[in-house]
Design a protein around this motif. Structure first.
Motif, short mmCIF file in Angstrom:
data_model
loop_
_atom_site.label_atom_id
_atom_site.label_comp_id
_atom_site.label_asym_id
_atom_site.label_seq_id
_atom_site.Cartn_x
_atom_site.Cartn_y
_atom_site.Cartn_z
N SER A 54 0.84 -1.19 0.00
CA SER A 54 0.00 0.00 0.00
C SER A 54 0.89 1.25 0.00
O SER A 54 1.76 1.39 -0.85
CB SER A 54 -0.95 -0.03 1.20
N HIS A 55 0.71 2.15 0.97
CA HIS A 55 1.52 3.37 1.03
C HIS A 55 2.78 3.19 1.88
O HIS A 55 3.60 4.10 2.00
CB HIS A 55 0.69 4.52 1.62
N LEU A 56 2.94 2.02 2.47
CA LEU A 56 4.09 1.75 3.34
C LEU A 56 5.35 1.51 2.51
O LEU A 56 5.32 0.77 1.52
CB LEU A 56 3.80 0.53 4.22
N LYS A 57 6.45 2.13 2.92
CA LYS A 57 7.72 2.01 2.16
C LYS A 57 8.81 1.37 3.02
O LYS A 57 8.76 1.38 4.24
CB LYS A 57 8.17 3.40 1.69
N TRP A 58 9.80 0.84 2.32
CA TRP A 58 10.95 0.26 3.00
C TRP A 58 11.78 1.36 3.66
O TRP A 58 12.04 2.40 3.04
CB TRP A 58 11.83 -0.52 2.03
N GLN A 59 12.21 1.12 4.89
CA GLN A 59 13.00 2.11 5.62
C GLN A 59 14.49 1.74 5.65
O GLN A 59 15.28 2.44 6.29
CB GLN A 59 12.47 2.24 7.06
N GLY A 60 14.84 0.67 4.98
CA GLY A 60 16.23 0.24 4.92
C GLY A 60 16.46 -0.62 3.70
O GLY A 60 15.74 -0.49 2.71
N LEU A 61 17.44 -1.48 3.77
CA LEU A 61 17.76 -2.39 2.67
C LEU A 61 17.47 -3.83 3.08
O LEU A 61 17.76 -4.22 4.22
CB LEU A 61 19.25 -2.30 2.29
N LEU A 62 16.93 -4.60 2.17
CA LEU A 62 16.80 -6.04 2.37
C LEU A 62 17.82 -6.70 1.44
O LEU A 62 17.75 -6.54 0.22
CB LEU A 62 15.39 -6.52 2.06
N ILE A 63 18.78 -7.38 2.04
CA ILE A 63 19.90 -7.94 1.27
C ILE A 63 19.81 -9.46 1.26
O ILE A 63 19.89 -10.11 2.31
CB ILE A 63 21.25 -7.52 1.89
N GLU A 64 19.62 -10.00 0.09
CA GLU A 64 19.58 -11.46 -0.07
C GLU A 64 21.00 -12.01 0.05
O GLU A 64 21.92 -11.51 -0.59
CB GLU A 64 19.00 -11.81 -1.44
N SER A 65 21.16 -13.02 0.88
CA SER A 65 22.50 -13.57 1.11
C SER A 65 22.39 -15.05 1.41
O SER A 65 21.30 -15.59 1.61
CB SER A 65 23.18 -12.84 2.26
N SER A 66 23.54 -15.72 1.43
CA SER A 66 23.53 -17.15 1.72
C SER A 66 23.36 -17.39 3.21
O SER A 66 23.76 -16.56 4.04
CB SER A 66 24.81 -17.81 1.21
N TYR A 67 22.77 -18.52 3.52
CA TYR A 67 22.47 -18.89 4.90
C TYR A 67 23.74 -18.93 5.75
O TYR A 67 24.75 -19.48 5.35
CB TYR A 67 21.80 -20.26 4.88
N GLN A 68 23.69 -18.27 6.91
CA GLN A 68 24.77 -18.20 7.89
C GLN A 68 25.99 -17.41 7.40
O GLN A 68 27.08 -17.57 7.93
CB GLN A 68 25.19 -19.59 8.36
#
Length: 376
Positions: free
Chosen positions: A273-287
């Motif tokens: 909706s109108h809600l936005k990301w306030q940071g970064l979501l970084i896809e990475s390998s487990y652990q």
């Protein structure tokens, strides 16, 4: 006694007391901070609702997964050390066995040489009426061989004792190794069971949040709770002593991502909706290792709704950095960390399905675009 000497003695007397008072003050403030966090966490969950109960269950499950993961990480390290120790002992044993074989061969040679010279005692040599010079020379050789033979026998005995000690050490290390392997296997089974429980809880939560309106309402509530936490932390962290000054603002444009990976959601992008990301979501390998972007004090290191196992660092001057969705946390509240220190490992806590790290930078409680702080 001069005034300067008196001042010096007073300084030496009072300095330890002042340091003790400062440490006590810091400990008290950390305890106060921890207590207020607990109160805030308790207010977040309305356990009268099914959603609140499920969130509490998710927290317990993911905290357990984090604790077992940390334990497995430690066991893995101990296992590696024990394996290296065992290999080292076995190599030393092999070297000593080889030396023992060589010493036995030398001893055999001495015995054969002694036999060739004649296995006669001193009296027979004198009574043989041989040339005195010949007899003297033979006796010298005889003594020489005897001394060497005695020395070789002593060395062989010492080697046999050392090999026996190595045998005992290898046996102990082998037993320790097997115990660690058994512990690791047991905890892996426990971890798999915890994952199954978590999966069941997530499925139940998703059923509760089928509509976009419900998701939006919950995300807005999570956002408000995080802002409350940040404000509380900022107020209390300002009074906790720091070991050194950190000039966070001058590092703008020179920082590295806290983890290696691909940015899949950026600051300011639409979330729902109108809600936005306030940071970064970084896809990475487990652990994968999560690094602190700058030196700072750990002021939060536990589970938080929607962000899972969360670490928050205070960098002074009103700056904070947040690291969420971790698999396990490697620091505790109150720790001082330097830039690029490892503080956590990437995971899926907070209800994620794929491993990723949520990363924020805040100034005076307000989210800032992390991209502007990173190296191009």
């Amino acid at each position: 006694m001069t005034k300067s000497i008196i001042y010096l003695l007073l300084l030496l007397f009072w300095m330890p007391l002042c340091l003790a008072a400062e440490n006590l003050s810091m400990q008290q403030r950390l305890q106060q901070l921890e207590q207020q966090i607990k109160e805030l966490q308790a207010q977040m969950y309305n356990t009268r609702t099914e959603y609140g109960r499920l969130q509490k269950q998710l927290q317990a499950s993911e905290e357990n997964i984090g604790a077992v993961s940390s334990l497995l990480e430690r066991l893995h390290g101990e296992l590696s050390v024990k394996t290296l120790n065992l290999k080292d002992s076995q190599q030393r044993q092999a070297v000593q066995q080889q030396e023992l074989t060589q010493q036995r061969a030398i001893l055999s040679q001495y015995i054969r040489s002694s036999y060739v010279m004649g296995h006669q005692d001193y009296l027979k040599l004198w009574l043989n009426q041989d040339d005195p010079f010949t007899v003297g020379r033979v006796l010298t050789y005889y003594n020489y061989f005897n001394r060497n033979k005695t020395r070789q026998i002593a060395q062989i005995k010492q080697m046999l004792t050392s090999i026996q000690q190595l045998d005992s050490a290898i046996q102990q290390e082998t037993n320790d190794l097997q115990l660690l392997v058994n512990n690791q296997t047991e905890h892996k089974t426990q971890l798999e069971h915890s994952y199954q429980q978590r999966q069941t809880i997530l499925q139940q939560l998703e059923k509760k949040m089928l509509s976009q309106d419900k998701k939006l309402k919950q995300l807005q509530e999570d956002k408000r709770q995080l802002e409350r936490l940040i404000n509380k932390l900022g107020h209390l962290a300002a009074h906790i002593p720091r070991p050194k000054k950190v000039d966070f603002s001058n590092a703008k444009g020179n920082m590295q991502l806290p983890v290696q990976g691909k940015i899949i959601s950026r600051f300011g992008q639409k979330r729902i909706s109108h809600l936005k990301w306030q940071g970064l979501l970084i896809e990475s390998s487990y652990q994968s290792k999560v690094h602190a972007i700058a030196a700072g004090r750990v002021i939060f290191a536990q589970w938080f709704r929607n962000l899972g196992l969360l670490v928050i660092l205070d960098h002074q001057q009103g700056y904070m950095s947040l690291y969420g969705h971790n698999q396990n946390i490697l620091v505790k509240m109150g720790d001082w960390v330097e830039a690029r220190d490892v503080i956590a490992q990437v995971g899926t806590s907070g209800g994620k399905h794929e491993p990723s790290l949520y990363f924020e930078i805040r100034y005076q409680g307000v989210p800032k675009n992390p991209i502007k702080w990173l190296k191009k």
